[in-house]
Design a protein around this motif. Structure first.
Motif, PDB file in Angstrom:
ATOM      1  N   VAL A  71       0.821  -1.205   0.000  1.00 18.03           N
ATOM      2  CA  VAL A  71       0.000   0.000   0.000  1.00 18.03           C
ATOM      3  C   VAL A  71       0.860   1.261   0.000  1.00 18.03           C
ATOM      4  O   VAL A  71       1.914   1.303   0.619  1.00 18.03           O
ATOM      5  CB  VAL A  71      -0.967  -0.015   1.208  1.00 18.03           C
ATOM      6  CG1 VAL A  71      -0.225   0.031   2.528  1.00 18.03           C
ATOM      7  CG2 VAL A  71      -2.002   1.080   1.132  1.00 18.03           C
ATOM      8  N   GLU A  72       0.391   2.266  -0.743  1.00 15.86           N
ATOM      9  CA  GLU A  72       1.049   3.575  -0.745  1.00 15.86           C
ATOM     10  C   GLU A  72       0.409   4.414   0.350  1.00 15.86           C
ATOM     11  O   GLU A  72      -0.819   4.498   0.430  1.00 15.86           O
ATOM     12  CB  GLU A  72       0.872   4.260  -2.097  1.00 15.86           C
ATOM     13  CG  GLU A  72       1.591   5.601  -2.167  1.00 15.86           C
ATOM     14  CD  GLU A  72       1.463   6.251  -3.527  1.00 15.86           C
ATOM     15  OE1 GLU A  72       1.054   7.424  -3.565  1.00 15.86           O
ATOM     16  OE2 GLU A  72       1.768   5.576  -4.535  1.00 15.86           O
ATOM     17  N   VAL A  73       1.244   5.021   1.197  1.00 16.41           N
ATOM     18  CA  VAL A  73       0.736   5.792   2.330  1.00 16.41           C
ATOM     19  C   VAL A  73       1.329   7.191   2.351  1.00 16.41           C
ATOM     20  O   VAL A  73       2.362   7.456   1.732  1.00 16.41           O
ATOM     21  CB  VAL A  73       1.049   5.094   3.671  1.00 16.41           C
ATOM     22  CG1 VAL A  73       0.318   3.766   3.781  1.00 16.41           C
ATOM     23  CG2 VAL A  73       2.549   4.897   3.848  1.00 16.41           C
ATOM     24  N   ARG A  74       0.646   8.067   3.083  1.00 14.76           N
ATOM     25  CA  ARG A  74       1.098   9.441   3.342  1.00 14.76           C
ATOM     26  C   ARG A  74       1.143   9.640   4.845  1.00 14.76           C
ATOM     27  O   ARG A  74       0.500   8.909   5.601  1.00 14.76           O
ATOM     28  CB  ARG A  74       0.134  10.444   2.736  1.00 14.76           C
ATOM     29  CG  ARG A  74       0.068  10.435   1.238  1.00 14.76           C
ATOM     30  CD  ARG A  74      -0.889  11.517   0.732  1.00 14.76           C
ATOM     31  NE  ARG A  74      -0.803  11.670  -0.697  1.00 14.76           N
ATOM     32  CZ  ARG A  74       0.155  12.318  -1.348  1.00 14.76           C
ATOM     33  NH1 ARG A  74       1.118  12.890  -0.685  1.00 14.76           N
ATOM     34  NH2 ARG A  74       0.153  12.393  -2.656  1.00 14.76           N
ATOM     35  N   GLU A  75       1.873  10.658   5.258  1.00 14.18           N
ATOM     36  CA  GLU A  75       1.927  11.009   6.669  1.00 14.18           C
ATOM     37  C   GLU A  75       0.506  11.261   7.175  1.00 14.18           C
ATOM     38  O   GLU A  75      -0.306  11.916   6.521  1.00 14.18           O
ATOM     39  CB  GLU A  75       2.770  12.275   6.837  1.00 14.18           C
ATOM     40  CG  GLU A  75       3.109  12.602   8.262  1.00 14.18           C
ATOM     41  CD  GLU A  75       4.091  13.747   8.356  1.00 14.18           C
ATOM     42  OE1 GLU A  75       3.769  14.725   9.059  1.00 14.18           O
ATOM     43  OE2 GLU A  75       5.166  13.654   7.723  1.00 14.18           O
ATOM     44  N   GLY A  76       0.189  10.698   8.335  1.00 17.74           N
ATOM     45  CA  GLY A  76      -1.130  10.856   8.936  1.00 17.74           C
ATOM     46  C   GLY A  76      -2.105   9.748   8.591  1.00 17.74           C
ATOM     47  O   GLY A  76      -3.153   9.622   9.231  1.00 17.74           O
ATOM     48  N   ASP A  77      -1.795   8.917   7.587  1.00 20.46           N
ATOM     49  CA  ASP A  77      -2.684   7.803   7.247  1.00 20.46           C
ATOM     50  C   ASP A  77      -2.755   6.817   8.407  1.00 20.46           C
ATOM     51  O   ASP A  77      -1.773   6.607   9.133  1.00 20.46           O
ATOM     52  CB  ASP A  77      -2.186   7.055   6.003  1.00 20.46           C
ATOM     53  CG  ASP A  77      -2.528   7.759   4.701  1.00 20.46           C
ATOM     54  OD1 ASP A  77      -3.305   8.746   4.733  1.00 20.46           O
ATOM     55  OD2 ASP A  77      -2.015   7.332   3.657  1.00 20.46           O
ATOM     56  N   THR A  91      -0.425   3.746  12.332  1.00 18.89           N
ATOM     57  CA  THR A  91      -0.438   5.154  11.957  1.00 18.89           C
ATOM     58  C   THR A  91       0.911   5.515  11.352  1.00 18.89           C
ATOM     59  O   THR A  91       1.958   5.129  11.872  1.00 18.89           O
ATOM     60  CB  THR A  91      -0.696   6.057  13.190  1.00 18.89           C
ATOM     61  OG1 THR A  91      -1.943   5.677  13.767  1.00 18.89           O
ATOM     62  CG2 THR A  91      -0.743   7.526  12.803  1.00 18.89           C
ATOM     63  N   ILE A  92       0.879   6.264  10.246  1.00 19.05           N
ATOM     64  CA  ILE A  92       2.100   6.741   9.608  1.00 19.05           C
ATOM     65  C   ILE A  92       2.376   8.118  10.211  1.00 19.05           C
ATOM     66  O   ILE A  92       1.704   9.093   9.898  1.00 19.05           O
ATOM     67  CB  ILE A  92       1.926   6.843   8.070  1.00 19.05           C
ATOM     68  CG1 ILE A  92       1.297   5.568   7.490  1.00 19.05           C
ATOM     69  CG2 ILE A  92       3.254   7.191   7.414  1.00 19.05           C
ATOM     70  CD1 ILE A  92       1.971   4.272   7.843  1.00 19.05           C
ATOM     71  N   ASP A  93       3.372   8.186  11.093  1.00 14.18           N
ATOM     72  CA  ASP A  93       3.662   9.444  11.790  1.00 14.18           C
ATOM     73  C   ASP A  93       4.521  10.393  10.971  1.00 14.18           C
ATOM     74  O   ASP A  93       4.360  11.607  11.079  1.00 14.18           O
ATOM     75  CB  ASP A  93       4.348   9.175  13.136  1.00 14.18           C
ATOM     76  CG  ASP A  93       3.367   8.709  14.196  1.00 14.18           C
ATOM     77  OD1 ASP A  93       2.162   9.034  14.089  1.00 14.18           O
ATOM     78  OD2 ASP A  93       3.798   8.013  15.135  1.00 14.18           O
ATOM     79  N   ALA A  94       5.454   9.878  10.187  1.00 12.82           N
ATOM     80  CA  ALA A  94       6.330  10.756   9.409  1.00 12.82           C
ATOM     81  C   ALA A  94       6.899  10.004   8.216  1.00 12.82           C
ATOM     82  O   ALA A  94       7.132   8.796   8.282  1.00 12.82           O
ATOM     83  CB  ALA A  94       7.469  11.278  10.282  1.00 12.82           C
ATOM     84  N   GLY A  99      13.562   8.376   6.723  1.00 10.49           N
ATOM     85  CA  GLY A  99      12.790   7.150   6.729  1.00 10.49           C
ATOM     86  C   GLY A  99      11.342   7.392   7.088  1.00 10.49           C
ATOM     87  O   GLY A  99      10.861   8.521   7.092  1.00 10.49           O
ATOM     88  N   VAL A 100      10.669   6.306   7.426  1.00 10.32           N
ATOM     89  CA  VAL A 100       9.254   6.348   7.765  1.00 10.32           C
ATOM     90  C   VAL A 100       9.113   5.956   9.230  1.00 10.32           C
ATOM     91  O   VAL A 100       9.706   4.983   9.676  1.00 10.32           O
ATOM     92  CB  VAL A 100       8.443   5.374   6.871  1.00 10.32           C
ATOM     93  CG1 VAL A 100       6.966   5.389   7.236  1.00 10.32           C
ATOM     94  CG2 VAL A 100       8.638   5.705   5.402  1.00 10.32           C
ATOM     95  N   GLY A 139       9.252  11.151  -2.099  1.00  9.80           N
ATOM     96  CA  GLY A 139       8.784  12.450  -1.628  1.00  9.80           C
ATOM     97  C   GLY A 139       7.982  12.314  -0.356  1.00  9.80           C
ATOM     98  O   GLY A 139       8.486  11.851   0.663  1.00  9.80           O
ATOM     99  N   ASP A 140       6.686  12.682  -0.420  1.00  5.11           N
ATOM    100  CA  ASP A 140       5.849  12.626   0.779  1.00  5.11           C
ATOM    101  C   ASP A 140       5.004  11.354   0.847  1.00  5.11           C
ATOM    102  O   ASP A 140       4.078  11.261   1.649  1.00  5.11           O
ATOM    103  CB  ASP A 140       4.958  13.865   0.874  1.00  5.11           C
ATOM    104  CG  ASP A 140       3.958  13.958  -0.276  1.00  5.11           C
ATOM    105  OD1 ASP A 140       4.126  13.228  -1.285  1.00  5.11           O
ATOM    106  OD2 ASP A 140       3.019  14.763  -0.168  1.00  5.11           O
ATOM    107  N   THR A 141       5.332  10.353   0.029  1.00  5.59           N
ATOM    108  CA  THR A 141       4.631   9.073   0.086  1.00  5.59           C
ATOM    109  C   THR A 141       5.637   7.942   0.282  1.00  5.59           C
ATOM    110  O   THR A 141       6.828   8.089   0.013  1.00  5.59           O
ATOM    111  CB  THR A 141       3.813   8.788  -1.197  1.00  5.59           C
ATOM    112  OG1 THR A 141       4.705   8.646  -2.296  1.00  5.59           O
ATOM    113  CG2 THR A 141       2.793   9.883  -1.466  1.00  5.59           C
ATOM    114  N   ALA A 142       5.126   6.823   0.765  1.00  2.58           N
ATOM    115  CA  ALA A 142       5.942   5.621   0.924  1.00  2.58           C
ATOM    116  C   ALA A 142       5.106   4.414   0.544  1.00  2.58           C
ATOM    117  O   ALA A 142       3.871   4.446   0.619  1.00  2.58           O
ATOM    118  CB  ALA A 142       6.426   5.491   2.367  1.00  2.58           C
TER     119      ALA A 142
END
Length: 152
Positions: A71-77, A91-94, A99-100, A139-142
């Motif tokens: 899954v592709e995630v963003r901060e806050g997901d 929760t994706i904190d950063a 890193g993530v 960038g802002d996704t992982a």
């Protein structure tokens, strides 16, 4: 019975045959050189017999309910897990160059995995039989790979 004489190829037929042989040799030599010449190869192969680690990636966080997804995630997901997964919501904190940062938090428990990245040994973080791996940071996704731990 005497053998049948073999017809002599015409110049046009010889030319076609020579072109075919040259094309085959060129293909064989190019393929062989690509496979063995490490310096001339692209850093990313043009074709791979196995799927990319990020193939099948989705942005739908609900696909992770069973604890098996890419899954592709963003901060806050927040990724909610179903009852079959022995892990609280993720929760994706950063997400950043360091890193993530992942946080598993539920009733009375919080676990964090900080600085997870694909280039730091490709390590896997495990929580109660579920593996979490960062495959890619863009960038802002992982892209995360979540799956049941084979040893559990």
């Amino acid at each position: 019975m005497p053998p049948t004489p073999t017809p002599t190829p015409t110049p046009e037929r010889r030319r076609r045959l020579a072109c075919l042989v040259a094309a085959c040799l060129t293909t064989l030599l190019t393929t062989a050189c690509d496979a063995t010449d490490g310096e001339a190869q692209d850093p990313k192969p043009r074709w791979s017999p196995t799927p990319s680690p990020t193939s099948g990636t989705t942005k739908d966080l609900r696909t992770c309910e069973d604890g098996d997804c890419t899954v592709e995630v963003r901060e806050g997901d927040v990724i909610p897990f179903g009852e079959s997964v022995r892990a609280p919501d993720l929760t994706i904190d950063a997400i950043g160059p360091a890193g993530v940062d992942l946080r598993l938090s539920g009733e009375g428990t919080t676990s964090t995995f900080s600085g997870q990245s694909p280039d730091r040994g490709g390590g896997v973080s495990t929580y109660n039989g579920t593996d979490f791996r960062v495959l890619e940071i863009k960038g802002d996704t992982a892209v995360l790979r979540i799956k049941p731990n084979a040893g559990s």
